[in-house]
Design an enzyme around this catalytic site. Structure first.
Site, PDB file in Angstrom:
ATOM      1  N   PRO A 263     -11.221  -7.579  -5.941  1.00 58.55           N
ATOM      2  CA  PRO A 263      -9.561  -7.472  -5.927  1.00 58.55           C
ATOM      3  C   PRO A 263      -9.006  -8.277  -6.836  1.00 58.55           C
ATOM      4  CG  PRO A 263     -10.747  -9.164  -4.435  1.00 58.55           C
ATOM      5  CD  PRO A 263     -11.815  -8.405  -4.866  1.00 58.55           C
TER       6      PRO A 263
ATOM      7  N   GLY B  73      -6.845   2.780 -10.866  1.00 61.16           N
ATOM      8  CA  GLY B  73      -7.033   2.870  -9.459  1.00 61.16           C
ATOM      9  C   GLY B  73      -6.303   3.690  -8.634  1.00 61.16           C
TER      10      GLY B  73
ATOM     11  N   ASP C 261     -13.709   6.811  -0.531  1.00 57.35           N
ATOM     12  CA  ASP C 261     -13.786   6.073  -1.797  1.00 57.35           C
ATOM     13  C   ASP C 261     -14.877   6.462  -2.691  1.00 57.35           C
ATOM     14  OD1 ASP C 261     -11.873   4.171  -1.381  1.00 57.35           O
ATOM     15  OD2 ASP C 261     -12.988   2.555  -0.397  1.00 57.35           O
TER      16      ASP C 261
ATOM     17  N   GLY D 102     -18.759  -5.280  -2.909  1.00 55.22           N
ATOM     18  CA  GLY D 102     -18.391  -5.201  -1.603  1.00 55.22           C
ATOM     19  C   GLY D 102     -18.198  -3.869  -1.294  1.00 55.22           C
TER      20      GLY D 102
ATOM     21  N   THR E 292      -9.382  -1.128   4.615  1.00 55.22           N
ATOM     22  CA  THR E 292      -9.504  -1.305   3.377  1.00 55.22           C
ATOM     23  C   THR E 292      -9.928  -2.976   3.410  1.00 55.22           C
ATOM     24  OG1 THR E 292      -8.237  -1.214   1.316  1.00 55.22           O
ATOM     25  CG2 THR E 292      -6.963  -2.020   3.171  1.00 55.22           C
TER      26      THR E 292
ATOM     27  N   ALA F  59     -11.223  -9.596 -13.703  1.00 53.35           N
ATOM     28  CA  ALA F  59     -12.727 -10.024 -13.605  1.00 53.35           C
ATOM     29  C   ALA F  59     -13.674  -9.834 -14.764  1.00 53.35           C
ATOM     30  CB  ALA F  59     -13.327  -9.064 -12.447  1.00 53.35           C
TER      31      ALA F  59
ATOM     32  N   TYR G 146     -12.579  -5.191   5.179  1.00 50.70           N
ATOM     33  CA  TYR G 146     -13.146  -4.812   6.478  1.00 50.70           C
ATOM     34  C   TYR G 146     -13.935  -3.581   6.348  1.00 50.70           C
ATOM     35  CZ  TYR G 146      -9.458  -7.984   8.358  1.00 50.70           C
ATOM     36  OH  TYR G 146      -8.747  -9.106   8.242  1.00 50.70           O
TER      37      TYR G 146
ATOM     38  N   SER H 258       0.610  -1.404   0.058  1.00 51.85           N
ATOM     39  CA  SER H 258       0.058   0.065   0.101  1.00 51.85           C
ATOM     40  C   SER H 258       0.985   1.267  -0.032  1.00 51.85           C
ATOM     41  CB  SER H 258      -0.781   0.018   1.139  1.00 51.85           C
ATOM     42  OG  SER H 258      -1.767   1.098   1.278  1.00 51.85           O
TER      43      SER H 258
END
Length: 284
Positions: A198, A246, A107, A133, A67, A208, A70, A18
Site C-alpha cells: 500500500p 494501478g 485482481d 499480501g 480490498t 516501496a 481483508y 475509491s
C-alpha cells in the site's frame, strides 16, 4: 430503493477515495440497470470485518468487492468455484448467489488483461515484486500466467512471502520463484518492477522501491491507483521505463467483477469514455 435496484459494495480500510462506486454505477447505467455501490469501512461502523460481511449477506447485497486488508481474511467465508483462483488464497469479488457465497479474484484476471493491453508483444521477463499480501498473490499468479521468466519476492513480513511461495509451488506453476531479503537484492537482475504494497497510496506516503534502484529495467507496475501517479511510477517514468498504472488494474478488475455481479458484459470502451469525464457529469 426499488426492488429492481442492484445493491453492491466495497469492504476495506482507507477507501474514501475509491472510484469503484463510480465505475459500477456507470457500468450499470450503460447496461440499463439501476446499481448502487456503497463504501463499507469496518472501523467507521464500529464493527469487525466479519460483522460487516454478514450484514451484506443478510441485507440484500448482490455482491461486494473486498480490498486491503481483508482479501485473505474473507477466504474462509467463501466457496471458490475455480480451483485456479482458490489456489491464490485471496479474494476481491464476492457474489451472494449461494451459501456460502461465491468468491473470485478479478485482481488476477485484471492484471493479466492490463499487462497484455499495455505490452501486447512483450514478455514479463524477470520481475522483482514488493509485497506478498492479497494483491501480491493475485499479481504473482498473473505473472505466472503471462510466462514470467523468474519472480523475486520481497515482503517485510517474511511469513507472507513464504506463504505466497508455497501457494505458487502447490499450484505447480512453471515460473521459478525466489524470496529475497531486501528489495535492493530483488531489483538487481529484474526486467520489471512491481509494487503490491500500500506504500504510495493516500495515507501511506513514500515508495516501496527507492528511486536509486530504478533505471536498468524495462517496465514497472504499481497496484496503487489513489493517486494514479504515485512516487514510484513517477520515478519509473522519469527513468524511461514503460509503465502500467494501478488505474489499469482497477479498470480491468472492475469490468470483470461487474460481469460476475450482473451476469452480463459492459461495453469496456464506452465505460472508459464515461470514467474519463469529470465526475460531476457522470452523476447527472
Amino acid at each position: 430503493m426499488s426492488d429492481a435496484t442492484i445493491r453492491l459494495g466495497l469492504i476495506g480500510d482507507n477507501i474514501t477515495r475509491s472510484q469503484s462506486p463510480r465505475l459500477h454505477v456507470a457500468a450499470g447505467r450503460l447496461c440499463g440497470l439501476d446499481v448502487t455501490y456503497e463504501r463499507l469501512i469496518p472501523a467507521d461502523r464500529g464493527e469487525d470485518f466479519e460483522t460487516v460481511f454478514d450484514r451484506c449477506l443478510s441485507e440484500g447485497f448482490r455482491g461486494i468487492n473486498i480490498t486491503y486488508p481483508y482479501k485473505e481474511r474473507v477466504v474462509p467465508l467463501l466457496d471458490m468455484p475455480d480451483p485456479a483462483i482458490a489456489a491464490i488464497g485471496a479474494c476481491n469479488t464476492v457474489v451472494f448467489d449461494r451459501v456460502p457465497p461465491s468468491g473470485y479474484n478479478t485482481d488476477y484476471t485484471g492484471f493479466v488483461s492490463a499487462f497484455r493491453e499495455a505490452f501486447p508483444d512483450a514478455t514479463a521477463g524477470t520481475v522483482a515484486m514488493a509485497g506478498a499480501g492479497g494483491v501480491g498473490k493475485a499479481v504473482a499468479f498473473g505473472l505466472a500466467a503471462l510466462g514470467c521468466k523468474r519472480l523475486l519476492i520481497f515482503d517485510r513480513d517474511q511469513a507472507k512471502a513464504e506463504a505466497l511461495s508455497s501457494s505458487l509451488e502447490a499450484a505447480a506453476v512453471e515460473m521459478p520463484v525466489e524470496l529475497v531479503p531486501s528489495i535492493e537484492e530483488a531489483v538487481v537482475a529484474a526486467d520489471g518492477l512491481v509494487n503490491c504494497t500500500p506504500v504510495g497510496m493516500v495515507g501511506y506516503a513514500g515508495t516501496a522501491i527507492p528511486n536509486a534502484l530504478i533505471g536498468r529495467q524495462r517496465w514497472a507496475f504499481d497496484a496503487v491507483y489513489t493517486p494514479v501517479e504515485t512516487e514510484f511510477l513517477s520515478d519509473a517514468r522519469a527513468a524511461g521505463l514503460s509503465i502500467i498504472s494501478g488505474y489499469e488494474l482497477f479498470f480491468h478488475q472492475g469490468v470483470d467483477a461487474f460481469r460476475y455481479f450482473i451476469g452480463t458484459e459492459v461495453d469496456a470502451a464506452a465505460l472508459r469514455v464515461v470514467l474519463a469525464e469529470p465526475e460531476s457529469q457522470t452523476r447527472t
